[in-house]
Design a protein around this motif. Structure first.
Motif, PDB file in Angstrom:
ATOM      1  N   VAL A  44     -31.151  74.884  44.595  1.00  0.00           N
ATOM      2  CA  VAL A  44     -31.589  74.060  43.467  1.00  0.00           C
ATOM      3  C   VAL A  44     -32.185  72.954  43.619  1.00  0.00           C
ATOM      4  O   VAL A  44     -32.935  72.237  42.919  1.00  0.00           O
ATOM      5  N   SER A  45     -32.151  72.458  45.020  1.00  0.00           N
ATOM      6  CA  SER A  45     -32.777  71.157  45.504  1.00  0.00           C
ATOM      7  C   SER A  45     -33.359  71.026  46.908  1.00  0.00           C
ATOM      8  O   SER A  45     -33.924  70.298  47.348  1.00  0.00           O
ATOM      9  N   ASP A  46     -33.031  72.168  47.754  1.00  0.00           N
ATOM     10  CA  ASP A  46     -33.571  72.281  48.972  1.00  0.00           C
ATOM     11  C   ASP A  46     -32.889  71.492  49.872  1.00  0.00           C
ATOM     12  O   ASP A  46     -33.347  71.164  50.976  1.00  0.00           O
ATOM     13  N   ASP A  47     -31.757  71.165  49.542  1.00  0.00           N
ATOM     14  CA  ASP A  47     -30.974  70.225  50.406  1.00  0.00           C
ATOM     15  C   ASP A  47     -29.316  70.624  50.218  1.00  0.00           C
ATOM     16  O   ASP A  47     -29.101  70.065  49.124  1.00  0.00           O
ATOM     17  N   GLU A  48     -28.602  70.971  50.898  1.00  0.00           N
ATOM     18  CA  GLU A  48     -27.372  71.451  50.958  1.00  0.00           C
ATOM     19  C   GLU A  48     -26.303  70.398  50.738  1.00  0.00           C
ATOM     20  O   GLU A  48     -25.167  70.462  50.170  1.00  0.00           O
TER      21      GLU A  48
END
Length: 428
Positions: A44-48
């Motif tokens: 959902v944000s490209d950043d885990e």
């Protein structure tokens, strides 16, 4: 450690960051089964590591978990899950899906978790986070069962985690590998003479004094009886009926589902304060002449009865009061309640009986559902369902359905043993 979980299950991995949950998940579960909070944050944000999207990430995670469980597939939630609030969604979803929730807990030393965490590339967490996780986990260990987890396994060392073996068990109601042929019999209510006559009419050799029967020769294989519950109460020979069913189930010649009268009898035999009504007094009076050993055997037998069976690759479902498609093959209090009592409004009619919703009118399932519970004058199919309680104890008939032949076999009651509370009709 052997870890037993049902084939349809929602599994929560519980443990601190660095405890090895993700490595464990990748070793023991298919990639499609594992739903990782880190993955959904990235989705959902490209950043885990973006903690600000945690809520949105879990919304997506549990949506996918629900869809998997809808399809009868296992789902594994790979998140810390160390706080009760975080685990509450697991329990909530498991209840919605009428499946079990399992917790695999990684109670490893905080120092080891911190060491592993520090070796992680690009997404290590502060030491205080690890300490907080460990503290919250310790507080949670004793509450997991109370929260609603049916299966709980705690791994305390790396060796236990490394040597763990996951075993996926079929639920007791899953008999999809058994194709019959079956003879399914509706509510007996102590009508032993009629039961014996019905079995003889179907070609069984009946040994009345020994309380057992053997099936006829059949080119399709050995026939098996299926009893739909409500074995006792109201009728003249409740003990004899109970003995025959017990003997045949014990020998493997029959299956039996729990009926509401069976459950009430069990509760009374266990000492519960139940209302002695609707013919229970007749059964209890007859049991007074039986030895303690038989009473103990009867209690064990009744306690072992389950809500329903799914048979013949899912083509046949048997239950005392019927079962909606979405509940078939599931295990929960809601499933058992439906199987015992049907779908009710919580209100009573002018006869003092529960008002039932006609679930069969809405049924569109692929499985044929055979059930009893609500007596009718004749067994008539409704949307791939068939009620086999034809009111024998009320002076009607005792009915069996031969599967897969789709044949009804009936014998008339010798007399009316008990007056019905309200007139029987041709439906439920």
């Amino acid at each position: 450690m052997r870890i037993d979980i049902p084939e349809i299950c929602l599994v929560a991995l519980v443990g601190s960051t660095g405890s090895g949950k993700s490595a464990f998940a990748s070793k023991h579960f298919k990639p499609t089964e594992v739903l990782s909070s880190d993955f959904f944050r990235g989705l959902v944000s490209d950043d885990e590591n973006n903690q600000s999207v945690t809520r949105a990430a879990f919304d997506c995670l549990y949506y996918v978990a629900g869809k998997r469980l809808d399809a009868g597939l296992l789902a594994v939630v790979d998140a810390t899950n160390v706080q009760p609030a975080a685990r509450a969604k697991v329990i909530e979803l498991a209840k919605e899906q009428n499946c079990c929730a399992a917790a695999i807990v990684f109670d490893l030393p905080p120092e080891l978790c911190l060491e592993r965490n520090n070796r992680r590339q690009g997404r290590s967490y502060p030491a205080q986070v690890i300490a907080n996780h460990a503290r919250e986990l310790k507080r949670s260990l004793k509450s997991l069962k109370k929260e609603g987890f049916r299966h709980i396994y705690v791994l305390k060392t790396p060796e236990e985690a490394d040597n763990a073996v996951i075993v996926r068990s079929r639920l007791r109601n899953d008999r999809r590998d058994e194709s019959g042929p079956f003879d399914v019999i509706g509510d007996i209510h102590g009508c032993y003479a009629e039961l014996c006559a019905l079995l003889e009419k179907m070609g069984y050799s009946v040994y009345r004094e020994a309380h057992t029967a053997t099936p006829p020769e059949d080119p399709a294989g050995k026939r098996r009886l299926v009893f739909l519950g409500d074995l006792c109460d109201r009728g003249p020979e409740n003990v004899q009926t109970l003995k025959l069913v017990m003997n045949m189930v014990t020998s493997g010649a029959a299956l039996c589902t729990a009926g509401n009268h069976d459950v009430k009898l069990l509760r009374k035999l266990q000492g519960a304060n139940v209302q002695v009504s609707y013919g229970l007094d007749v059964t209890l009076a007859q049991l007074e002449n039986e030895p303690d050993e038989f009473i103990a055997e009867a209690k064990n037998f009744l306690q072992g009865l389950i809500s329903h069976y799914v048979l013949d690759e899912g083509k046949l479902v048997v239950s005392h009061a019927g079962l909606k498609e979405k509940l078939q093959g599931r295990s929960s209090a809601a499933v058992r309640r439906f199987c015992l009592y049907g779908e009710t409004t919580g209100e009573t009619d002018e006869f003092g009986l529960p008002i039932r919703l006609d679930w069969a009118d809405e049924y569109r399932g692929k499985a044929l559902v055979l059930y009893g519970h609500t007596p009718c004058l004749a067994a008539q199919p409704v949307n791939n369902t068939l009620c086999l309680d034809t009111g024998c104890v009320f002076g009607g008939k005792l009915t069996a359905y031969r599967y897969p032949e789709k044949k009804l076999v009936e014998v008339p009651a010798l007399r009316q043993y008990y007056a019905p509370v309200k007139p029987l009709d041709y439906r439920r």
